[in-house]
Design an enzyme around this catalytic site. Structure first.
Site, PDB file in Angstrom:
ATOM      1  N   SER A 204     -13.786 -20.310  -9.334  1.00  0.00           N
ATOM      2  CA  SER A 204     -12.468 -20.186 -10.236  1.00  0.00           C
ATOM      3  C   SER A 204     -13.143 -20.854 -11.721  1.00  0.00           C
ATOM      4  O   SER A 204     -14.563 -20.735 -11.709  1.00  0.00           O
ATOM      5  CB  SER A 204     -11.599 -20.983  -9.741  1.00  0.00           C
ATOM      6  OG  SER A 204     -10.456 -21.010 -10.668  1.00  0.00           O
ATOM      7  N   ASN A 205     -12.522 -21.125 -12.467  1.00  0.00           N
ATOM      8  CA  ASN A 205     -12.921 -21.632 -13.794  1.00  0.00           C
ATOM      9  C   ASN A 205     -11.846 -22.680 -14.412  1.00  0.00           C
ATOM     10  O   ASN A 205     -10.922 -23.035 -13.711  1.00  0.00           O
ATOM     11  CB  ASN A 205     -13.097 -20.322 -14.709  1.00  0.00           C
ATOM     12  CG  ASN A 205     -11.742 -19.771 -14.847  1.00  0.00           C
ATOM     13  OD1 ASN A 205     -10.801 -20.203 -15.588  1.00  0.00           O
ATOM     14  ND2 ASN A 205     -11.827 -18.410 -14.513  1.00  0.00           N
TER      15      ASN A 205
END
Ligand code: CTP
Length: 396
Positions: A204-205
């Site tokens: 993810s980020n």
């Protein structure tokens, strides 16, 4: 047109300043009706407000009960302003507690609310108060932040009621807000996506979805109908948006495609993961069996797919870059068939991902360019919508 202001006054030293505000509003021609809490009456007499407004001052649910004041008062006003707002009343607003006339009226209010906190610094900075303010703000209440200054306790700190010009500006902003998205459908993607490696691990980020959430809030305030496709985040979406919660890029793609039909404006603000593991395990992978390399495949490009299917919708993208900002962003503007693209520099600490501020440059057409400056994401959302609608008008 006369502005009808319902003014809630709570029990704090700053209650006397509410009298001054009332006087100002009445003198310029506003119709002001005052609700006082029982505590406010310990500080200022109802007579003061009655004389200033030449109207009945409401203090109790049982005051003229035949008119059902907690409903009729909010129906007959354009805005509910609470000045000063104590920590206690803010906590009640946050939790939906309705135990007197003001809190009942606030719960029944479908009109915009402006809340001006004033209290001791320790109370203002208490995590409970911070959380309550954040919560009501996320529901669309305008908070007029208190000032730093001399407090009643003869201490210096934050918690002093905002100065009158700031209070008046916040009330006026309610009336000045443009309803320029009335009758339009807006689609917004926001937040990160998560690409599963196994049931407990993912790629993810750092996106929190705040920029897209603020764009959705602003679109609602302007009268738009909003579909918000939101990735995993703890930031609360605005009340009134149709929210579809998604986890992966694939889910976001499907939800966005389904809602794109008939949209007048679509904004892709999501930080979609560009890659996902090419297979994800149904069972948790034991660390002993873990791969030393993760094989990845591309996720669908949601915005590019919208660009291919566009049918009259005004299409806007974001570009998060760490170098050659405008060059890369112009390339995305062209390749994804967009009407405009908002570029932000995610290299800078303090702006961009996961922070309250952002710094945006809008690009469109062959050479269209406007710096929207560095500001809170809420302020930028307003500037972004102003700019987007201006670009659209200039095309029409
Ligand atoms: N976007 C999207 N779907 C993806 C990737 C990006 O809809 N799978 C959208 C984003 O919401 C944003 C725009 O495309 O509006 C640009 O995203 P960005 O991450 O800056 O660029 P990418 O297209 O992913 O290109 P690159 O990673 O090469 O910079």
């Amino acid at each position: 047109m006369t502005r009808r202001i319902l003014l809630g006054v709570c029990g704090g030293i700053a209650a006397y300043k509410a009298a001054d505000l009332t006087s100002f509003l009445v003198q310029r021609g506003d119709e002001v009706t005052v609700i006082m809490t029982a505590e406010a009456e310990q500080f200022v007499g109802a007579l003061t407000f009655a004389a200033l407004t030449r109207r009945h001052v409401y203090a109790s649910l049982w005051d003229a009960p035949e008119s059902i004041p907690h409903i009729s008062l909010v129906r007959e006003a354009d805005v509910l302003a609470v000045v000063p707002a104590t920590a206690n009343v803010i906590a009640k607003f946050a939790q939906g507690i309705a135990d007197d006339l003001l809190t009942n009226a606030a719960l029944a209010a479908r009109i915009p609310m402006v809340v001006a906190p004033a209290m001791n610094e320790a109370m203002y900075e208490h995590p409970a108060t911070r959380e309550n303010i954040r919560l009501i703000e996320s529901r669309g209440v305008t908070i007029v932040e208190p000032e730093i200054g001399f407090l009643a306790e003869r201490e210096f700190g934050v918690g002093r009621l905002a100065a009158q010009p700031a209070l008046v500006a916040a009330i006026d902003a309610v009336f000045e807000r443009k309803r320029d998205l009335e009758g339009e459908r807006v689609l917004i993607t926001a937040g990160p996506t998560r690409e599963a490696i196994d049931p407990v691990r993912f790629l993810s980020n750092a996106s929190t979805g705040t920029m897209g959430i603020e764009l959705a809030r602003e679109a609602l305030l302007r009268g738009g109908e909003v579909d918000l496709i939101l990735g995993p985040t703890t930031v609360a979406p605005p009340r009134g948006a149709r929210v579809v919660r998604v986890t992966s890029a694939q889910e976001m793609y499907e939800a966005a495609m389904a809602r794109f039909v008939g949209a007048d404006v679509a904004i892709a603000s999501a930080a979609v993961a560009d890659w996902r593991p090419n297979k994800s395990s149904l069972q948790k992978v034991k660390k002993g069996d873990g791969p030393s390399l993760l094989a990845l495949e591309r996720t669908p490009d949601i915005l590019a797919s919208l660009g291919e299917r566009r049918s009259g919708a005004f299409l806007v993208g974001f570009a998060a870059e760490t170098e050659k900002f405008e060059e890369y962003a112009r390339e995305k503007l062209r390749s994804k068939h967009l009407d405009a693209i908002a570029v932000n520099d995610v290299r800078n600490a303090g702006i961009g991902f996961g922070t309250g501020d952002n710094d945006v440059v809008m690009l469109w057409g062959e050479a269209g360019r406007r710096e929207l400056g560095r500001a809170s994401k809420r302020t930028l959302a307003r500037r972004l919508w102003d700019t987007l609608l201006e670009i659209r008008r200039s095309r029409a």
